[in-house]
Design a protein around this motif. Structure first.
Motif, short mmCIF file in Angstrom:
data_model
loop_
_atom_site.label_atom_id
_atom_site.label_comp_id
_atom_site.label_asym_id
_atom_site.label_seq_id
_atom_site.Cartn_x
_atom_site.Cartn_y
_atom_site.Cartn_z
N UNK A 1 -12.13 13.99 -5.39
CA UNK A 1 -11.19 13.28 -5.89
C UNK A 1 -11.04 14.02 -7.60
N UNK A 2 -12.10 14.36 -7.87
CA UNK A 2 -11.83 15.21 -9.15
C UNK A 2 -11.06 16.44 -9.24
N UNK A 3 -11.39 17.19 -8.17
CA UNK A 3 -10.66 18.64 -8.03
C UNK A 3 -8.80 18.07 -7.76
N UNK A 4 -8.70 17.10 -6.89
CA UNK A 4 -7.36 16.56 -6.95
C UNK A 4 -6.64 16.22 -8.21
N UNK A 5 -7.37 15.57 -8.83
CA UNK A 5 -6.77 15.02 -10.13
C UNK A 5 -6.43 16.29 -11.23
N UNK A 6 -7.64 17.16 -11.17
CA UNK A 6 -7.37 18.10 -11.99
C UNK A 6 -6.08 19.12 -11.64
N UNK B 1 -3.53 18.21 -9.81
CA UNK B 1 -2.29 17.41 -10.08
C UNK B 1 -1.92 17.64 -11.59
N UNK B 2 -2.51 17.51 -12.44
CA UNK B 2 -2.37 17.82 -13.80
C UNK B 2 -2.03 19.52 -14.17
N UNK B 3 -2.95 20.29 -13.17
CA UNK B 3 -2.71 21.71 -13.60
C UNK B 3 -1.17 22.17 -12.99
N UNK C 1 -6.92 9.92 -1.14
CA UNK C 1 -5.64 10.04 -0.68
C UNK C 1 -4.28 9.90 -1.38
N UNK C 2 -4.31 8.69 -2.19
CA UNK C 2 -3.34 8.59 -2.99
C UNK C 2 -3.03 9.73 -4.06
N UNK C 3 -4.11 10.16 -4.76
CA UNK C 3 -3.86 11.34 -5.78
C UNK C 3 -3.42 12.50 -4.93
N UNK C 4 -3.87 12.69 -3.45
CA UNK C 4 -3.61 13.90 -2.81
C UNK C 4 -2.20 13.76 -2.63
N UNK C 5 -1.54 12.58 -2.11
CA UNK C 5 -0.23 12.66 -1.99
C UNK C 5 0.73 13.03 -3.29
N UNK C 6 -0.09 12.68 -4.42
CA UNK C 6 0.57 12.83 -5.74
C UNK C 6 0.58 14.38 -5.82
N UNK C 7 -0.53 14.96 -5.53
CA UNK C 7 -0.64 16.60 -5.52
C UNK C 7 0.44 17.37 -4.48
N UNK C 8 0.60 16.56 -3.12
CA UNK C 8 1.60 17.04 -2.44
C UNK C 8 2.97 17.34 -3.00
N UNK C 9 3.55 15.99 -3.69
CA UNK C 9 4.71 16.15 -4.24
C UNK C 9 4.78 17.05 -5.48
N UNK C 10 3.81 17.11 -5.95
CA UNK C 10 3.58 18.34 -7.32
C UNK C 10 4.10 19.67 -6.66
N UNK C 11 3.43 20.06 -5.50
CA UNK C 11 3.54 21.18 -4.57
C UNK C 11 5.10 21.35 -4.31
N UNK D 1 -3.59 -0.02 -5.72
CA UNK D 1 -4.02 1.29 -5.96
C UNK D 1 -3.04 2.52 -6.02
N UNK D 2 -1.96 2.23 -5.41
CA UNK D 2 -1.01 3.20 -5.48
C UNK D 2 -0.50 3.85 -6.95
#
Lengths: 347, 242
Positions: free
Chosen positions: A200-205, A207-209, A258-268, B86-87
């Motif tokens: 989770x921490x890696x994904x959040x980082x 996303x912001x990166x 998973x939800x931050x991962x989807x955000x990361x996917x969107x950023x990519x 949560x979303x």
């Protein structure tokens, strides 16, 4: 002491497996700078998607737990080997964990913060109870050498329908318990919680990166502030509320990973909308998410739609709109099965 | 635990669901302020990540007129409706807002002041999670299992005459944890399944009862039903059928 060593080794081993399997579907393509952090994040999704597929086969074919463990271990080893072969040079020479210079120090600070969080999870935080009988199911499977057959706390066999068969089988945890001999409670409350926290921490980082144009300092500050906000707002409606209270549950995996991962996917995808691996990762994310909790059947399609549609509209890449049905297909199909709107063969 | 829905409570469903977990309603205002800061100072990419998805959610899943079309009358999902909250990456929004705003400031000192101010706002208006753990005992073992329960289960395992002893716990949390700690144990809900459940008697089939020491009525019933106390912990008795 032996238990502590085995527990630490289990965490390291799982992160290594995530790293290796993540190489099958890396975020970065071509000359784009590789990231070990994103590889681990992708590995989380790949590993759980593989686990979900193997679990379905195991349930249909009535595998014993021993057989299931061998099949799952084999599938994960195959994925890891494939990843090493395909990405040989980049996995061992091209991944970058540290950015160098002042960025290194900030990354290291975040690493310390994450390590402190893990230490708190391991040493201090008591961990929640088991109201969903999740740990009890893992324990029962291991004790009876069956896979999803018995209802915990009773001698009865579960009345299986395909509608409930996919949810919360935690096959990866059962694999780790069988291979290491750890108690299921230790595996779930420590190993699972710590791995979820780290990913989770890696994904959040990351996303912001990506959000701040690869600026390590801004990404680091944002990740630290996110951590602070998570500690300062006490409610399960913040993802971190779940993480610190019950980090081993499927709900924590959905909300914090998973939800931050989807955000990361969107950023990519914002940068590379045509990258086929990112599309496949979205599909795998949908497959992986159905194994965590029933809530995911609704949440994940909503999250994908909420995040991918604006990206498609703003970037004017209308093909990204197809990513929503592609990624949400599996959760929606399972949702329809749950709502008895879709008939399937009996077990 | 009541799960509120927008169709029943309107917009106040959010305030009611937050209050269930001691979260004050002004969290929404704090988050909204940070979101506005992020949207204004962060540029298109930040808006695409945080603002536009939230607008889409408000028009659809969070909308009291639209979401029933999505969920129908399926009670399984309506019960867990709160989980769609949560979303929204609520803890990432303040971070995005502060960093975006700070990046617009020309000098390092205003950036630091802004960051400190934001942290102060979060600290003063939030409900720190760490405070909720004050006074909590540290886990006694690596399983994070209740030490008393571990002792009780070990007594039962040592005394059991079958591979699958049936145990009735007076404390429901003990029953829940016992299933995870020792999967061989089968749980009877005899002591808490219903209000006014009958006391144990000579017809009881459980192999063991685990009761609180202050439950003197239960203790009497067990002793007169042929059960014998085989062990005790600081707060509990373990009775076995003899």
């Amino acid at each position: 002491m032996t238990q502590m060593v085995v527990t630490a080794a289990a965490v390291m081993a799982e992160l290594l497996v995530l790293f290796l399997t993540g190489g099958v579907m890396p975020f970065a393509a071509g000359d784009e700078k590789k990231s070990a952090a994103e590889t681990i994040c992708a590995g989380f999704v790949v590993t759980h998607a593989i686990t979900e597929i193997v679990s379905l086969v195991a349930l249909y074919m009535h595998f014993t737990l021993t057989k299931y463990v061998y099949v799952l271990a084999g599938a994960l080893c195959f994925a890891a080997a494939l990843s090493v072969v395909v990405n040989f040079s980049s996995v061992f020479r091209g991944t970058s964990v540290f950015s160098g210079g002042i960025g290194f120090r900030f990354s290291a600070f975040i690493a310390l913060l994450v390590a402190a969080g893990c230490a708190a999870l391991v040493i201090i935080l008591p961990g929640a109870g088991d109201p969903g009988h999740v740990i009890a199911r893992v324990a029962k499977d291991v004790y009876t050498d069956t896979f999803g057959v018995y209802v915990p706390g009773t001698g009865e066999k579960a009345a299986f329908t395909i509608a409930n068969m996919h949810v919360r089988y935690y096959g990866l945890d059962e694999l780790i318990v069988r291979l290491t001999g750890l108690h299921p409670m230790t595996e779930m409350k420590i190993v699972r919680s710590v791995v979820t926290h780290i990913v989770s921490s890696l994904i959040i980082y990351r996303v912001f990166y990506r959000l701040f144009d690869s600026n390590t300092i801004r990404a680091s500050f944002a990740a630290i502030l996110t951590y602070a906000a998570g500690l300062l707002f006490r409610t399960p409606y913040t993802p971190q509320g779940l993480l610190y209270g019950a980090g081993w549950t499927g709900e924590a995996a959905i909300a914090c990973v998973m939800i931050p991962f989807i955000l990361l996917l969107a950023q990519a995808l914002y940068d590379r909308p045509g990258n086929i691996r990112l599309w496949l990762l979205a599909v795998l994310a949908g497959i992986a998410s159905v194994s965590f909790t029933e809530s995911a059947l609704l949440i994940i399609p909503c999250a994908m739609a909420a995040v991918f549609i604006p990206t498609a509209v703003i970037r004017k890449k209308w093909m990204l709109l197809l990513l929503v049905p592609a990624g949400a297909a599996v959760p929606l199909i399972v949702l329809l099965i749950h709502m008895n709107a879709l008939a399937v063969p009996a077990l | 635990m009541t799960n509120y829905l927008p169709t029943e409570s309107g917009l106040s469903f959010l305030l009611k669901t937050l209050s269930q977990y001691q979260a004050p309603g002004y969290y929404i205002i704090v988050a909204a302020v940070f979101l506005v800061v992020a949207a204004v100072s962060g540029g298109r990419r930040v808006r695409t990540a945080f603002l536009y998805p939230l607008i889409l959610l408000i028009l659809t899943v969070f909308n009291p007129y639209v979401f029933p079309l999505l969920l129908g009358n399926n009670s399984r999902f309506i019960e867990n409706y709160y989980s769609v909250l949560w979303i929204v990456p609520i803890t990432m929004i303040p971070a995005a807002g502060v960093v975006s705003a700070a990046s617009r400031l020309p000098h390092i000192v205003p950036k630091i002041l802004l960051t400190v101010f934001a942290l102060a706002v979060l600290a003063l208006l939030g409900t720190p999670r760490l405070r909720s753990y004050a006074g909590t005992e540290m886990p006694a073992n690596m399983m994070k299992a209740d030490a008393e329960l571990v002792t009780i289960c070990d007594y039962i395992a040592a005394d059991a005459e079958t591979d699958a002893p049936v145990v009735a716990f007076e404390r429901a949390d003990f029953a829940e944890e016992a299933m995870a700690y020792n999967p061989a144990i089968l749980i009877s809900t005899a002591l808490y399944a219903d209000e006014g459940a009958p006391s144990p008697d000579t017809e009881s089939t459980e192999d063991f009862f685990v009761i609180r020491k202050e439950s003197s009525e239960l203790e009497k019933a067990l002793r007169s039903s042929g059960y014998k106390a085989i062990a005790h912990t600081p707060d509990s008795y373990v009775f076995a059928r003899r």
